[in-house]
Scaffold this active site. Sequence first.
Site, mmCIF file in Angstrom:
data_model
loop_
_atom_site.group_PDB
_atom_site.id
_atom_site.type_symbol
_atom_site.label_atom_id
_atom_site.label_comp_id
_atom_site.label_asym_id
_atom_site.label_seq_id
_atom_site.Cartn_x
_atom_site.Cartn_y
_atom_site.Cartn_z
ATOM 1 N N ASP A 252 56.332 44.013 52.697
ATOM 2 C CA ASP A 252 56.512 42.569 52.565
ATOM 3 C C ASP A 252 57.149 42.182 51.242
ATOM 4 O OD1 ASP A 252 54.255 43.391 51.182
ATOM 5 O OD2 ASP A 252 52.839 42.331 52.456
ATOM 6 N N ASN B 7 40.517 39.109 54.051
ATOM 7 C CA ASN B 7 40.412 38.425 55.346
ATOM 8 C C ASN B 7 40.890 39.312 56.498
ATOM 9 O OD1 ASN B 7 43.144 38.463 54.911
ATOM 10 N ND2 ASN B 7 43.423 36.243 54.906
ATOM 11 N N HIS C 149 43.836 40.930 56.534
ATOM 12 C CA HIS C 149 45.285 41.010 56.730
ATOM 13 C C HIS C 149 45.808 42.400 56.400
ATOM 14 C CE1 HIS C 149 46.213 39.349 52.399
ATOM 15 N NE2 HIS C 149 46.337 40.654 52.398
ATOM 16 N N GLU D 64 48.461 37.494 58.533
ATOM 17 C CA GLU D 64 47.215 36.789 58.262
ATOM 18 C C GLU D 64 46.442 36.569 59.566
ATOM 19 O OE1 GLU D 64 46.291 36.444 55.314
ATOM 20 O OE2 GLU D 64 47.743 35.521 53.984
#
Length: 245
Positions: A67, A136, A138, A143
Amino acid sequence: MLFIKTKDYTQMSQKVASLLLAQVISKPDSVLGLATGSTPIGAYENLAKWYTEGLVDFSRVHTVNLDEYMGLDKEHNQSYYYFMKKNLFSKINIPDENIKLPSGVVKDFDAECLSYETYINALGGIDLQLLGLGHNGHIGFNEPASDFPNITHCVNLTESTIQANKRFFEKIEDVPTKAITMGIGTIMKAKCVVLAVNGIGKAEIVQKAFFGPVVPSIPASILQFHPNVIIVGDEESFQLISDRI
Ligand code: F6R
């Protein structure tokens, strides 16, 4: 899924680096999928050291990163390109033309996403994808969502990710709110996935992601369906799963 429990961050980093080393030694023209963040820094240090000691040659390796932040150019000291250059690429003999990250500063982001995906496919796909794990759940910047995004795409970062990233920026307003990320499908197509995790703060998400249901609200849970995943964690991050591995 293979779980490798290590004592601490140092050992976790050595183990992750040795998996990458084995990949490159056994296939010198490997395509490595790489990650940024705090977790892989120690592994990259080991790889750089082993390169200096003559144990490994990166001249035929290609890398693709997971990313990049939208809005930050390569020279920005918080861009993922800059991170990779600083922590790994400047310390090994990988040719510049073999390094690829999505660009954060193109005019047409949809075209950039498509061309990134096409580039990976043209290389023959990823041999080994290194991942970290967000609090979380990801992976990359996929996400929690209502579905599993397939290919490289643009995302709005969640508030919790923005908060987690703010430690790297002077003020919260400077933290990018959007990124380009490989999709879950891009990651799942990798021949082998190595996910590195450490620290007590990740213990709960490790349990949920790898021993709970496979749901897009915990993107990493999809890895339960990948045929060749190695999760390397320290004692703290494996605390809630130690009786199950
Ligand atoms: C980084 C990335 C992220 C991180 C994750 C964990 O390229 O894609 O998914 O791997 O946010 O970050 P750290 O390692 O800082 O806990």
